[in-house]
Design an enzyme around this catalytic site. Structure first.
Site, mmCIF file in Angstrom:
data_model
loop_
_atom_site.group_PDB
_atom_site.id
_atom_site.type_symbol
_atom_site.label_atom_id
_atom_site.label_comp_id
_atom_site.label_asym_id
_atom_site.label_seq_id
_atom_site.Cartn_x
_atom_site.Cartn_y
_atom_site.Cartn_z
ATOM 1 C CG ASP A 136 -2.222 7.031 4.862
ATOM 2 O OD1 ASP A 136 -1.419 7.329 5.628
ATOM 3 O OD2 ASP A 136 -2.661 6.156 4.437
ATOM 4 C CE LYS B 146 -6.315 3.444 3.248
ATOM 5 N NZ LYS B 146 -5.492 4.577 3.814
ATOM 6 C CG ASP C 126 -0.518 5.099 1.573
ATOM 7 O OD1 ASP C 126 -0.598 4.678 2.866
ATOM 8 O OD2 ASP C 126 0.334 4.559 0.782
ATOM 9 C CG ASN C 127 -2.835 2.594 2.004
ATOM 10 O OD1 ASN C 127 -3.096 3.734 2.724
ATOM 11 N ND2 ASN C 127 -1.963 1.959 2.101
ATOM 12 C CD GLU D 196 1.596 1.016 5.149
ATOM 13 O OE1 GLU D 196 2.006 1.234 3.978
ATOM 14 O OE2 GLU D 196 0.461 0.956 5.830
HETATM 15 O O1 LIG Z 1 -8.748 6.670 8.876
HETATM 16 C C1 LIG Z 1 -8.973 5.543 9.616
HETATM 17 N N1 LIG Z 1 -7.879 4.742 9.467
HETATM 18 C C2 LIG Z 1 -6.716 4.633 8.965
HETATM 19 C C3 LIG Z 1 -7.129 4.451 7.453
HETATM 20 N N2 LIG Z 1 -5.961 4.027 6.696
HETATM 21 C C4 LIG Z 1 -6.139 2.562 6.486
HETATM 22 O O2 LIG Z 1 -6.834 2.024 6.844
HETATM 23 C C5 LIG Z 1 -4.894 1.900 6.204
HETATM 24 C C6 LIG Z 1 -4.771 0.515 6.100
HETATM 25 C C7 LIG Z 1 -3.791 -0.424 5.675
HETATM 26 C C8 LIG Z 1 -3.860 -1.722 5.701
HETATM 27 C C9 LIG Z 1 -3.174 -2.483 4.630
HETATM 28 C C10 LIG Z 1 -3.161 -4.033 4.631
HETATM 29 C C11 LIG Z 1 -3.859 -4.495 5.650
HETATM 30 F F1 LIG Z 1 -3.979 -5.939 5.783
HETATM 31 C C12 LIG Z 1 -4.344 -3.685 7.001
HETATM 32 C C13 LIG Z 1 -4.361 -2.537 6.767
HETATM 33 C C14 LIG Z 1 -2.458 0.399 5.193
HETATM 34 C C15 LIG Z 1 -2.636 1.806 5.100
HETATM 35 O O3 LIG Z 1 -1.329 2.318 4.773
HETATM 36 C C16 LIG Z 1 -3.675 2.410 5.557
HETATM 37 O O4 LIG Z 1 -3.471 3.819 5.717
HETATM 38 C C17 LIG Z 1 -9.751 5.563 10.649
HETATM 39 C C18 LIG Z 1 -9.798 4.751 11.530
HETATM 40 C C19 LIG Z 1 -10.939 4.761 12.450
HETATM 41 O O5 LIG Z 1 -11.126 3.875 13.457
HETATM 42 N N3 LIG Z 1 -11.995 5.856 12.245
HETATM 43 C C20 LIG Z 1 -11.845 6.443 11.421
HETATM 44 N N4 LIG Z 1 -10.702 6.631 10.358
HETATM 45 MG MG LIG Z 2 -1.883 4.368 4.194
#
Ligand SMILES: O=C(NCCNC(=O)c1cc(-c2ccc(F)cc2)cc(O)c1O)c1cc(O)ncn1
Ligand SMILES: [Mg+2]
Length: 214
Positions: A141, A144, A169-170, A199
């Site tokens: 998660d 991506k 996920d996603n 979500e």
């Molecule tokens: O892992 C890191 N971010 C979260 C990954 N997860 C996602 O990006 C994520 C995004 C969405 C999402 C869906 C639609 C939309 F319009 C915007 C976002 C949904 C989800 O369910 C996710 O899980 C991360 C951050 C960082 O600053 N540095 C290193 N790693």
């Molecule tokens: Mg997610």
């Protein structure tokens, strides 16, 4: 100075959720993110699919990539059998600091190990660091575009055994097309798509469950 979204989620948990009650922490976050401000937790709908897989697999050793505020770590930990451990990995120190407090508030800190840093650095060290042979279940998660390289790295590092299960996920939104193509096309995986929604929205998204065949 403004607070961050993860800080506002933690404040809501401390205000509304019962200390030591994992379910109330999960429900509080879902209520807040559905009615106040959206956040990228796996959420209640996809969370139910994840719950059913965790209950089916009853993992002794589980890995989560991408902790964010700790919502799914709390959800998973509340279902783990005794003597089981969830290792959850977060790259972003701001997210990790909040997640530690959410996990503690839920009272599941004895089942969860939160590690900070890039997954690519940590995966090759995990066997030695944690005295692991392999993971029974992995929840992807995090970023991506890291799903596929990290899956290949887990294979190479011998962290997957015949029957290990990957839950991603996603896979539709934001999407992980290269990962999907790999697990669906490879003879080394048996893959299944669970259709759901992003979500707290009506946008299509889903979870891909892939069994590693060795
Ligand atoms: O892992 C890191 N971010 C979260 C990954 N997860 C996602 O990006 C994520 C995004 C969405 C999402 C869906 C639609 C939309 F319009 C915007 C976002 C949904 C989800 O369910 C996710 O899980 C991360 C951050 C960082 O600053 N540095 C290193 N790693
Ligand atoms: Mg997610």
């Amino acid at each position: 100075y403004g607070s961050t979204r993860p800080e506002r989620i933690l404040a809501e948990v401390k205000r509304k959720a019962t200390r030591g009650d994992a379910r109330s922490v999960v429900d509080t976050i879902d209520q807040y993110c559905r009615h106040q401000e959206w956040a990228m937790n796996v959420g209640d709908e996809k969370g139910t699919i994840l719950d059913s897989i965790v209950c089916e697999v009853k993992p002794r050793a589980m890995l989560e990539l991408g902790t964010y505020c700790g919502y799914s770590a709390v959800r998973i930990a509340s279902l783990l059998p005794p003597n089981s451990r969830l290792i959850t990995m977060e790259f972003n120190p701001v997210f990790a600091a909040i997640a530690r407090q959410v996990i503690a508030w839920a009272g599941v800190e004895d089942k969860v190990v939160l590690i900070e840093g890039p997954s690519g650095d940590w995966i090759p060290k995990m066997k030695k660091e944690f005295g692991l042979t392999s993971f029974d279940l992995v929840f992807l998660d995090h970023w991506k575009d890291c799903y596929l390289p990290d899956t290949k790295l887990m294979e190479e590092c011998g962290l997957l055994r015949t029957g290990s299960i990957l839950v991603a996920d996603n896979v539709i939104c934001p999407g992980a097309p290269d990962y999907l193509e790999y697990v669906r096309g490879s003879p080394r995986y048996e893959s299944k798509y669970f259709r759901s929604h992003l979500e707290y929205t009506t946008v299509e998204d889903g979870i891909e469950k892939s069994v590693f065949l060795g």
